[in-house]
Design a protein around this motif. Structure first.
Motif, PDB file in Angstrom:
ATOM      1  N   GLU A 286       0.840  -1.201   0.000  1.00  0.00           N
ATOM      2  CA  GLU A 286       0.000   0.000   0.000  1.00  0.00           C
ATOM      3  C   GLU A 286       0.874   1.251   0.000  1.00  0.00           C
ATOM      4  OE1 GLU A 286      -4.047   0.051   2.173  1.00  0.00           O
ATOM      5  OE2 GLU A 286      -2.691   1.148   3.493  1.00  0.00           O
ATOM      6  N   VAL A 287       0.435   2.241  -0.764  1.00  0.00           N
ATOM      7  CA  VAL A 287       1.116   3.534  -0.815  1.00  0.00           C
ATOM      8  C   VAL A 287       0.100   4.624  -0.516  1.00  0.00           C
ATOM      9  CG1 VAL A 287       2.354   5.181  -2.262  1.00  0.00           C
ATOM     10  CG2 VAL A 287       2.815   2.748  -2.492  1.00  0.00           C
ATOM     11  N   ILE A 288       0.473   5.545   0.368  1.00  0.00           N
ATOM     12  CA  ILE A 288      -0.418   6.633   0.754  1.00  0.00           C
ATOM     13  C   ILE A 288       0.171   7.947   0.247  1.00  0.00           C
ATOM     14  CG2 ILE A 288      -1.502   7.850   2.673  1.00  0.00           C
ATOM     15  CD1 ILE A 288      -0.161   4.356   3.221  1.00  0.00           C
ATOM     16  N   LEU A 289      -0.536   8.589  -0.709  1.00  0.00           N
ATOM     17  CA  LEU A 289      -0.083   9.863  -1.279  1.00  0.00           C
ATOM     18  C   LEU A 289      -0.770  11.013  -0.552  1.00  0.00           C
ATOM     19  CD1 LEU A 289      -0.425   9.140  -5.109  1.00  0.00           C
ATOM     20  CD2 LEU A 289       1.532   8.710  -3.642  1.00  0.00           C
ATOM     21  N   ASN A 290       0.005  11.955  -0.048  1.00  0.00           N
ATOM     22  CA  ASN A 290      -0.527  13.171   0.567  1.00  0.00           C
ATOM     23  C   ASN A 290      -0.290  14.330  -0.390  1.00  0.00           C
ATOM     24  OD1 ASN A 290      -1.269  12.010   3.211  1.00  0.00           O
ATOM     25  ND2 ASN A 290       0.934  11.670   3.394  1.00  0.00           N
ATOM     26  N   LEU A 291      -1.375  14.846  -0.980  1.00  0.00           N
ATOM     27  CA  LEU A 291      -1.273  15.847  -2.047  1.00  0.00           C
ATOM     28  C   LEU A 291      -1.579  17.245  -1.523  1.00  0.00           C
ATOM     29  CD1 LEU A 291      -3.176  13.840  -4.817  1.00  0.00           C
ATOM     30  CD2 LEU A 291      -0.716  13.832  -4.302  1.00  0.00           C
ATOM     31  N   ASP A 292      -1.092  18.264  -2.258  1.00  0.00           N
ATOM     32  CA  ASP A 292      -1.338  19.649  -1.852  1.00  0.00           C
ATOM     33  C   ASP A 292      -2.601  20.225  -2.487  1.00  0.00           C
ATOM     34  OD1 ASP A 292      -0.582  19.981  -4.465  1.00  0.00           O
ATOM     35  OD2 ASP A 292       0.934  21.521  -4.068  1.00  0.00           O
ATOM     36  N   ALA A 293      -3.326  19.411  -3.239  1.00  0.00           N
ATOM     37  CA  ALA A 293      -4.574  19.859  -3.873  1.00  0.00           C
ATOM     38  C   ALA A 293      -5.476  18.651  -4.062  1.00  0.00           C
ATOM     39  CB  ALA A 293      -4.282  20.528  -5.216  1.00  0.00           C
ATOM     40  N   PRO A 294      -6.786  18.863  -4.116  1.00  0.00           N
ATOM     41  CA  PRO A 294      -7.719  17.741  -4.263  1.00  0.00           C
ATOM     42  C   PRO A 294      -7.750  17.202  -5.688  1.00  0.00           C
ATOM     43  CG  PRO A 294      -8.924  19.792  -4.277  1.00  0.00           C
ATOM     44  CD  PRO A 294      -7.497  20.163  -3.977  1.00  0.00           C
ATOM     45  N   LEU A 295      -8.227  15.986  -5.807  1.00  0.00           N
ATOM     46  CA  LEU A 295      -8.502  15.393  -7.118  1.00  0.00           C
ATOM     47  C   LEU A 295      -9.998  15.116  -7.189  1.00  0.00           C
ATOM     48  CD1 LEU A 295      -5.512  12.894  -7.471  1.00  0.00           C
ATOM     49  CD2 LEU A 295      -5.783  15.102  -8.599  1.00  0.00           C
TER      50      LEU A 295
ATOM     51  N   ARG B 233       5.153  -1.547 -10.592  1.00  0.00           N
ATOM     52  CA  ARG B 233       4.249  -2.259  -9.694  1.00  0.00           C
ATOM     53  C   ARG B 233       2.826  -2.251 -10.245  1.00  0.00           C
ATOM     54  NH1 ARG B 233       5.743  -2.848  -4.476  1.00  0.00           N
ATOM     55  NH2 ARG B 233       3.928  -4.240  -4.489  1.00  0.00           N
ATOM     56  N   LYS B 234       2.121  -3.328 -10.015  1.00  0.00           N
ATOM     57  CA  LYS B 234       0.733  -3.448 -10.441  1.00  0.00           C
ATOM     58  C   LYS B 234      -0.185  -2.852  -9.374  1.00  0.00           C
ATOM     59  CE  LYS B 234      -2.783  -6.886 -11.656  1.00  0.00           C
ATOM     60  NZ  LYS B 234      -3.064  -8.345 -11.810  1.00  0.00           N
ATOM     61  N   ILE B 235      -1.017  -1.890  -9.778  1.00  0.00           N
ATOM     62  CA  ILE B 235      -1.961  -1.244  -8.854  1.00  0.00           C
ATOM     63  C   ILE B 235      -3.286  -2.001  -8.922  1.00  0.00           C
ATOM     64  CG2 ILE B 235      -3.135   0.897  -8.247  1.00  0.00           C
ATOM     65  CD1 ILE B 235      -0.886   2.380  -9.743  1.00  0.00           C
ATOM     66  N   THR B 236      -3.746  -2.517  -7.785  1.00  0.00           N
ATOM     67  CA  THR B 236      -4.965  -3.325  -7.764  1.00  0.00           C
ATOM     68  C   THR B 236      -6.183  -2.573  -7.245  1.00  0.00           C
ATOM     69  OG1 THR B 236      -4.430  -4.148  -5.543  1.00  0.00           O
ATOM     70  CG2 THR B 236      -3.623  -5.427  -7.433  1.00  0.00           C
ATOM     71  N   GLY B 237      -5.972  -1.413  -6.638  1.00  0.00           N
ATOM     72  CA  GLY B 237      -7.098  -0.658  -6.105  1.00  0.00           C
ATOM     73  C   GLY B 237      -6.687   0.746  -5.732  1.00  0.00           C
ATOM     74  N   VAL B 238      -7.675   1.646  -5.577  1.00  0.00           N
ATOM     75  CA  VAL B 238      -7.395   3.033  -5.241  1.00  0.00           C
ATOM     76  C   VAL B 238      -8.520   3.571  -4.375  1.00  0.00           C
ATOM     77  CG1 VAL B 238      -8.520   3.926  -7.316  1.00  0.00           C
ATOM     78  CG2 VAL B 238      -6.756   5.292  -6.182  1.00  0.00           C
ATOM     79  N   GLU B 239      -8.169   4.483  -3.478  1.00  0.00           N
ATOM     80  CA  GLU B 239      -9.159   5.108  -2.598  1.00  0.00           C
ATOM     81  C   GLU B 239      -8.803   6.580  -2.432  1.00  0.00           C
ATOM     82  OE1 GLU B 239     -10.769   4.850   2.049  1.00  0.00           O
ATOM     83  OE2 GLU B 239      -9.251   3.451   1.310  1.00  0.00           O
ATOM     84  N   TRP B 240      -9.808   7.445  -2.457  1.00  0.00           N
ATOM     85  CA  TRP B 240      -9.610   8.872  -2.260  1.00  0.00           C
ATOM     86  C   TRP B 240     -10.164   9.266  -0.892  1.00  0.00           C
ATOM     87  CZ3 TRP B 240      -7.000  12.987  -3.163  1.00  0.00           C
ATOM     88  CH2 TRP B 240      -7.515  14.255  -2.894  1.00  0.00           C
TER      89      TRP B 240
ATOM     90  N   GLN C 289      -3.463   0.481  -3.591  1.00  0.00           N
ATOM     91  CA  GLN C 289      -3.153  -0.897  -3.211  1.00  0.00           C
ATOM     92  C   GLN C 289      -2.285  -1.516  -4.300  1.00  0.00           C
ATOM     93  OE1 GLN C 289      -6.772  -0.050  -2.871  1.00  0.00           O
ATOM     94  NE2 GLN C 289      -6.173   0.553  -0.809  1.00  0.00           N
ATOM     95  N   LEU C 290      -1.203  -2.175  -3.871  1.00  0.00           N
ATOM     96  CA  LEU C 290      -0.242  -2.748  -4.811  1.00  0.00           C
ATOM     97  C   LEU C 290      -0.234  -4.272  -4.706  1.00  0.00           C
ATOM     98  CD1 LEU C 290       2.794  -0.332  -4.292  1.00  0.00           C
ATOM     99  CD2 LEU C 290       0.874  -0.094  -5.882  1.00  0.00           C
ATOM    100  N   TYR C 291      -0.082  -4.918  -5.834  1.00  0.00           N
ATOM    101  CA  TYR C 291      -0.024  -6.377  -5.880  1.00  0.00           C
ATOM    102  C   TYR C 291       1.341  -6.862  -5.408  1.00  0.00           C
ATOM    103  CZ  TYR C 291       0.198 -11.075  -7.892  1.00  0.00           C
ATOM    104  OH  TYR C 291       0.345 -12.427  -8.072  1.00  0.00           O
ATOM    105  N   CYS C 292       1.333  -7.918  -4.610  1.00  0.00           N
ATOM    106  CA  CYS C 292       2.575  -8.531  -4.135  1.00  0.00           C
ATOM    107  C   CYS C 292       2.515 -10.034  -4.375  1.00  0.00           C
ATOM    108  CB  CYS C 292       2.774  -8.284  -2.638  1.00  0.00           C
ATOM    109  SG  CYS C 292       2.912  -6.551  -2.141  1.00  0.00           S
ATOM    110  N   ASN C 293       3.652 -10.631  -4.666  1.00  0.00           N
ATOM    111  CA  ASN C 293       3.759 -12.082  -4.738  1.00  0.00           C
ATOM    112  C   ASN C 293       5.197 -12.457  -4.386  1.00  0.00           C
ATOM    113  OD1 ASN C 293       5.445 -11.891  -7.013  1.00  0.00           O
ATOM    114  ND2 ASN C 293       3.825 -12.330  -8.479  1.00  0.00           N
ATOM    115  N   PRO C 294       5.555 -13.733  -4.387  1.00  0.00           N
ATOM    116  CA  PRO C 294       6.912 -14.103  -3.961  1.00  0.00           C
ATOM    117  C   PRO C 294       8.037 -13.445  -4.750  1.00  0.00           C
ATOM    118  CG  PRO C 294       5.497 -16.039  -3.967  1.00  0.00           C
ATOM    119  CD  PRO C 294       4.702 -14.928  -4.591  1.00  0.00           C
ATOM    120  N   ASN C 295       7.729 -12.918  -5.942  1.00  0.00           N
ATOM    121  CA  ASN C 295       8.768 -12.306  -6.778  1.00  0.00           C
ATOM    122  C   ASN C 295       8.595 -10.802  -6.968  1.00  0.00           C
ATOM    123  OD1 ASN C 295      10.001 -14.888  -7.418  1.00  0.00           O
ATOM    124  ND2 ASN C 295       8.207 -15.270  -8.698  1.00  0.00           N
TER     125      ASN C 295
END
Length: 472
Positions: A92-101, A134-141, A151-157
């Motif tokens: 998971e990556v959390i982006l903190n932006l200076d303006a709304p989307l 990285r493969k992005i599997t989901g997003v939330e605002w 949300q990022l996909y993970c596997n053994p590799n």
């Protein structure tokens, strides 16, 4: 008054009247001059404002040309690390932006991972710096904080922030490790109705300080009488009134002192399972101690190498000291020791040389050669509750050299509380596309950590259930 004085007074009055008359007649001229100066100043101010406006418009035009006629939104990010059966990944990556989307979808973003990696295809398996999309599997605002969660996909590799190095035999934190987050090609984001031309996200990140799925554990240090310094992780159940201490001894890859910490023990192969609700409920609540070996448990000479020539370890006495100390600190009454691979060796080593330190032992894919165990030691081991776990296809520690002959000798010695869990292969779930992934046969700890290590005899008891019987 004399005529002379009258003449002087009359002259003064005439002068005064003339001066007043002169002042009155010159006032409009002075006012006119002031108005002209004011007008000139206003004209200059207007000209200056026009010039500044023109400059700003020029800059804006230049910026629009550079960014494709849209806003550039800046920000920073943090990452979350999750443990899986096979290891860990940045999920998971959390982006903190200076303006709304205004509206977003996963396809609007691109994430590129830059990190250290071992080049398994090259001779000598060198460590390189590599990039992976990285493969992005989901997003939330999250509108309240101008935050995007990816949300990022993970596997053994894919996705691990850990580096396994052949030259050291350790898992360490990748250095560098960072993510480059941009708008995907063709993305059409807007902010308050205005088009967004680009995202400018600061790539700087300290991966070792990011939140993880093992925050329920704490970390500390212990210095033994011989000077050995252990970093260790520990878990204390709510209320801290448990009567059982469970000790987990990690494998070779989770040791070391550089670019590592006890979180790698939990994250590299799901050793956080012992703080989960299921384990705690089954065993009746337990303190958990997970020491991190400064080198390898199999370090017999103190030179940082795995020798395994005589079955000894320089860490035996200091580890016993740490376990006894922590048992006293917690007030635990029963101790169960389990370990995998290198830690399986140390589990056997303690059972052989310091059997009194624990009430039960669980060696998993253990690396203690049967040829180093004397008949007298087998006789004493047969008195201990033991639960062996291994896979028949283990390519790292051959069961015909390690577990199997030892187990047969224990049976012949009349071992009364001996249990064995074996499988032909190690199969585990990765995702819906890979529900039956075949891992290395050495990874039999996966079954133990998921409470799937079932005894092959008629009772079919699992290792966790067996622990519950031992400590009740």
């Amino acid at each position: 008054m004399k005529d002379f004085e009258k003449l002087i007074l009359a002259g003064c009055l005439a002068f005064a009247l003339a001066a007043c008359s002169s002042a009155a007649s010159s006032a409009p001229a002075a006012s006119s001059a002031a108005e002209e100066e004011t007008a000139e100043e206003e004209t200059k101010e207007e000209e200056t404002k026009e010039e500044e406006t023109a400059e700003e418009e020029t800059k804006e035009e230049e910026t629009s040309e550079e960014t494709g006629e849209g806003l550039v939104i800046t920000g920073a990010y943090s990452a979350h690390i999750k443990g899986y059966d096979w290891g860990c990944g940045v999920n998971e990556v959390i982006l903190n932006l200076d303006a709304p989307l205004d509206e977003i979808k996963a396809e609007d973003f691109k994430v590129v991972e830059t990190k250290q990696a071992t080049d398994w295809a090259a001779e000598g398996f060198p460590v390189i710096e590599a990039e992976f999309e990285r493969k992005i599997t989901g997003v939330e605002w999250v509108p309240e904080s101008n935050t995007v969660v990816l949300q990022l996909y993970c596997n053994p590799n894919e996705g691990s922030p850990l580096l396994y190095t052949m030259s050291t035999g350790y898992n360490t934190w990748c250095d560098p490790y960072y993510l480059t987050i941009t708008m995907a090609d063709g993305a059409q984001l807007t902010s308050d109705g205005q088009p967004v031309a680009a995202l400018d996200i600061d790539t700087k990140i300290d991966i070792t300080s990011m939140p993880t799925s093992v925050e329920q554990f704490s970390t500390d240090e212990y210095t033994a009488a011989d000077g050995t310094v252990y970093k260790y992780g520990y878990y204390e159940p709510e209320g801290k009134d448990a009567k059982t201490l469970f000790v987990w001894l990690h494998g070779a890859g989770e040791g070391g002192t550089e670019k590592t910490d006890p979180r790698i023990i939990y994250l590299a192969n799901r050793a956080d399972a012992f703080a989960c609700d299921e384990f705690q409920q089954i065993v009746g609540r337990a303190f958990v101690l997970e020491p991190q070996c400064p080198t390898f448990w199999l370090d017999e000479k103190g030179d940082g190498t795995m020798t395994n020539e005589h079955g000894g370890s320089i860490y035996t006495e200091s580890l016993v000291e740490l376990i006894n100390w922590y048992k006293g600190e917690t007030g635990a009454e029963k101790v169960v020791i389990a370990g995998d691979s290198n830690g399986g060796f140390m589990t056997m080593n303690l059972a052989i040389n310091n059997p009194e330190v624990a009430d039960a032992y669980i060696p998993i894919c253990e690396a203690y050669k049967d040829e180093y165990i004397s008949d007298d030691e087998i006789t004493e081991l047969a008195k201990l509750p033991m639960f062996f776990v291994y896979s028949l296809d283990d390519p790292t520690v051959d069961p015909t050299v390690y577990e199997q002959p030892t187990i047969e000798r224990l049976k012949a010695a009349g071992a009364a509380n001996l249990h064995v869990s074996t499988t032909e292969h190690v199969i585990g779930y990765v995702d819906e596309d890979d529900p039956e992934h075949e891992y290395s046969g050495h990874w039999s700890w996966i079954y133990f950590q998921n409470n799937q290590s079932k005894c092959v005899d008629e009772d079919g008891i699992t290792a966790w259930e067996w622990i519950a019987e031992i400590v009740k």
